[in-house]
Motif scaffolding. Sequence first.
Motif, PDB file in Angstrom:
ATOM      1  N   ALA A   1       5.692  45.888  18.043  1.00 49.32           N
ATOM      2  CA  ALA A   1       4.278  46.267  18.141  1.00 49.32           C
ATOM      3  C   ALA A   1       3.407  45.074  18.490  1.00 49.32           C
ATOM      4  CB  ALA A   1       3.818  46.894  16.827  1.00 49.32           C
ATOM      5  N   ASN A   2       3.827  43.877  18.071  1.00 55.80           N
ATOM      6  CA  ASN A   2       3.069  42.658  18.352  1.00 55.80           C
ATOM      7  C   ASN A   2       3.561  41.934  19.603  1.00 55.80           C
ATOM      8  OD1 ASN A   2       1.153  42.652  16.321  1.00 55.80           O
ATOM      9  ND2 ASN A   2       2.494  41.665  14.825  1.00 55.80           N
ATOM     10  N   ASP A   3       4.534  42.532  20.295  1.00 53.47           N
ATOM     11  CA  ASP A   3       5.120  41.875  21.460  1.00 53.47           C
ATOM     12  C   ASP A   3       5.541  40.460  21.085  1.00 53.47           C
ATOM     13  OD1 ASP A   3       6.004  41.702  24.072  1.00 53.47           O
ATOM     14  OD2 ASP A   3       4.089  40.981  24.856  1.00 53.47           O
ATOM     15  N   ALA A   4       6.272  40.350  19.982  1.00 59.47           N
ATOM     16  CA  ALA A   4       6.613  39.053  19.407  1.00 59.47           C
ATOM     17  C   ALA A   4       7.540  38.254  20.313  1.00 59.47           C
ATOM     18  CB  ALA A   4       7.265  39.248  18.038  1.00 59.47           C
ATOM     19  N   ASP A   5       7.388  36.945  20.260  1.00 58.15           N
ATOM     20  CA  ASP A   5       8.264  36.018  20.966  1.00 58.15           C
ATOM     21  C   ASP A   5       9.488  35.761  20.083  1.00 58.15           C
ATOM     22  OD1 ASP A   5       9.558  34.014  22.277  1.00 58.15           O
ATOM     23  OD2 ASP A   5       7.935  32.547  22.135  1.00 58.15           O
ATOM     24  N   CYS A   6      10.595  36.397  20.418  1.00 57.73           N
ATOM     25  CA  CYS A   6      11.777  36.314  19.567  1.00 57.73           C
ATOM     26  C   CYS A   6      12.505  34.975  19.679  1.00 57.73           C
ATOM     27  CB  CYS A   6      12.730  37.461  19.869  1.00 57.73           C
ATOM     28  SG  CYS A   6      12.145  39.055  19.249  1.00 57.73           S
ATOM     29  N   THR A   7      12.133  34.149  20.644  1.00 56.59           N
ATOM     30  CA  THR A   7      12.805  32.850  20.739  1.00 56.59           C
ATOM     31  C   THR A   7      12.552  32.017  19.487  1.00 56.59           C
ATOM     32  OG1 THR A   7      10.924  31.810  21.882  1.00 56.59           O
ATOM     33  CG2 THR A   7      12.619  32.855  23.257  1.00 56.59           C
ATOM     34  N   GLU A   8      11.438  32.277  18.806  1.00 55.47           N
ATOM     35  CA  GLU A   8      11.119  31.506  17.600  1.00 55.47           C
ATOM     36  C   GLU A   8      11.937  31.933  16.390  1.00 55.47           C
ATOM     37  OE1 GLU A   8       6.930  30.560  16.935  1.00 55.47           O
ATOM     38  OE2 GLU A   8       6.499  31.240  18.962  1.00 55.47           O
ATOM     39  N   LEU A   9      12.765  32.969  16.557  1.00 58.22           N
ATOM     40  CA  LEU A   9      13.723  33.299  15.492  1.00 58.22           C
ATOM     41  C   LEU A   9      14.682  32.137  15.244  1.00 58.22           C
ATOM     42  CD1 LEU A   9      14.651  36.997  16.383  1.00 58.22           C
ATOM     43  CD2 LEU A   9      13.391  36.231  14.358  1.00 58.22           C
ATOM     44  N   ASP A  10      14.871  31.311  16.250  1.00 58.94           N
ATOM     45  CA  ASP A  10      15.748  30.153  16.107  1.00 58.94           C
ATOM     46  C   ASP A  10      15.245  29.195  15.033  1.00 58.94           C
ATOM     47  OD1 ASP A  10      17.332  31.155  18.115  1.00 58.94           O
ATOM     48  OD2 ASP A  10      16.501  29.868  19.683  1.00 58.94           O
ATOM     49  N   ASP A  11      13.951  29.277  14.703  1.00 62.19           N
ATOM     50  CA  ASP A  11      13.378  28.370  13.711  1.00 62.19           C
ATOM     51  C   ASP A  11      13.704  28.784  12.279  1.00 62.19           C
ATOM     52  OD1 ASP A  11      12.207  26.957  15.787  1.00 62.19           O
ATOM     53  OD2 ASP A  11      10.311  28.073  15.670  1.00 62.19           O
ATOM     54  N   ILE A  12      14.212  30.004  12.096  1.00 61.03           N
ATOM     55  CA  ILE A  12      14.463  30.522  10.749  1.00 61.03           C
ATOM     56  C   ILE A  12      15.945  30.404  10.432  1.00 61.03           C
ATOM     57  CG2 ILE A  12      14.189  32.475   9.189  1.00 61.03           C
ATOM     58  CD1 ILE A  12      12.109  33.625  11.061  1.00 61.03           C
ATOM     59  N   PRO A  13      16.321  29.603   9.422  1.00 51.48           N
ATOM     60  CA  PRO A  13      17.742  29.532   9.050  1.00 51.48           C
ATOM     61  C   PRO A  13      18.247  30.902   8.613  1.00 51.48           C
ATOM     62  CG  PRO A  13      16.452  27.768   8.011  1.00 51.48           C
ATOM     63  CD  PRO A  13      15.466  28.712   8.615  1.00 51.48           C
ATOM     64  N   ALA A  14      19.461  31.217   8.991  1.00 51.05           N
ATOM     65  CA  ALA A  14      20.003  32.547   8.705  1.00 51.05           C
ATOM     66  C   ALA A  14      19.975  32.875   7.219  1.00 51.05           C
ATOM     67  CB  ALA A  14      21.426  32.644   9.251  1.00 51.05           C
ATOM     68  N   HIS A  15      20.213  31.883   6.367  1.00 51.91           N
ATOM     69  CA  HIS A  15      20.274  32.162   4.931  1.00 51.91           C
ATOM     70  C   HIS A  15      18.898  32.450   4.338  1.00 51.91           C
ATOM     71  CE1 HIS A  15      19.168  27.867   4.736  1.00 51.91           C
ATOM     72  NE2 HIS A  15      18.717  28.133   3.524  1.00 51.91           N
ATOM     73  N   LYS A  16      17.825  32.196   5.099  1.00 52.24           N
ATOM     74  CA  LYS A  16      16.475  32.489   4.618  1.00 52.24           C
ATOM     75  C   LYS A  16      15.971  33.860   5.097  1.00 52.24           C
ATOM     76  CE  LYS A  16      14.302  30.271   2.372  1.00 52.24           C
ATOM     77  NZ  LYS A  16      14.250  30.249   0.881  1.00 52.24           N
ATOM     78  N   ILE A  17      16.816  34.607   5.779  1.00 52.06           N
ATOM     79  CA  ILE A  17      16.478  35.982   6.158  1.00 52.06           C
ATOM     80  C   ILE A  17      17.042  36.902   5.088  1.00 52.06           C
ATOM     81  CG2 ILE A  17      16.698  37.792   7.894  1.00 52.06           C
ATOM     82  CD1 ILE A  17      17.096  35.596   9.987  1.00 52.06           C
ATOM     83  N   ALA A  18      16.157  37.555   4.345  1.00 52.54           N
ATOM     84  CA  ALA A  18      16.583  38.388   3.221  1.00 52.54           C
ATOM     85  C   ALA A  18      17.059  39.760   3.673  1.00 52.54           C
ATOM     86  CB  ALA A  18      15.434  38.540   2.219  1.00 52.54           C
ATOM     87  N   LEU A  19      16.514  40.264   4.785  1.00 54.29           N
ATOM     88  CA  LEU A  19      16.836  41.609   5.261  1.00 54.29           C
ATOM     89  C   LEU A  19      16.267  41.765   6.664  1.00 54.29           C
ATOM     90  CD1 LEU A  19      17.892  44.544   4.501  1.00 54.29           C
ATOM     91  CD2 LEU A  19      15.530  45.048   3.858  1.00 54.29           C
TER      92      LEU A  19
END
Length: 295
Positions: free
Chosen positions: A174-192
């Motif tokens: 809905a926000n047309d988010a830039d998914c490239t910045e997902l690289d900034d989030i360590p996998a273990h900090k994604i709860a769901l």
Amino acid sequence: MNLANFGMDSITLAGPLEAKLRASKAAGFSQLMLWAKDLAGHPGGIDEAVRVVRASGVRVTGIQVMRDYEGLHGALHDYKLDIARQMLLVCRAVGAPLLMVCSSTSSHASGDMDGIARDLAKLATLAVPLGVRVGYEALSWGRHVNQYQQSWEAVERAGHANLGVVLDSFHMLANDADCTELDDIPAHKIALVQLSDYMWRELRSAEERLETARHLRVFPGEGSHAKELAAMLRQLDRNGYRGDYSFEVFNDDYLQFPPEVVAQRAYRSAKWVTDQVLRRSLTVLQATAGHPAMA
């Protein structure tokens, strides 16, 4: 990623709690994300609801949703903290490892990011002895936090091991988010990761965004953003995320169907993700300079 990582959200299914659990399990899911009202509204009371869930053998993905928690002061803060404590007790009772908190829409909430981070850290600390993790999600219409990058900023500032970020594909699309910045989030900090799509390419107004979010979502593979969803999921997989995916699909049409019918649609969607998205990832990984990846 495999089918065991996927589950439904109880808000997607019509009927009583027992029917939702049966339908989800019969379709092939081993877990279910529960809305607290499914437990609190059980005709036998919450203790009976907890017994039903535990007897079903279905793993509870988490409990949602704690609203308008962060950024408040004085009596409002104290009130919301008390509500949060009660929701954590519900999590413990039903064996839910996660309490979901969505970003505030309240006009009384401050946008001070340090204050938001402190409030989230306080809740994460309260959750530790109960064996519950806290996940923070950015609503696309949140007053101060409405992008997934902002929710991650708050979680990162909080610096609490028991706090992670929840990613919701609807709000990102809905926000047309830039998914490239997902690289900034360590996998273990994604709860769901919560998954859904919708049928049109753009949302032309705030009203249409809310109407679509609350009444007209569809499962991945059914909507108009398959390409974007596939790219997001491949990126999460490449980044090492191995946690749960929940189909959070608010859809008034689906609530008119037997829960078994909707659960089967959800299972087909899970197969779409694993069979199509990950097959494309494998094609890319196997490509060489002399043998480019297929489109």
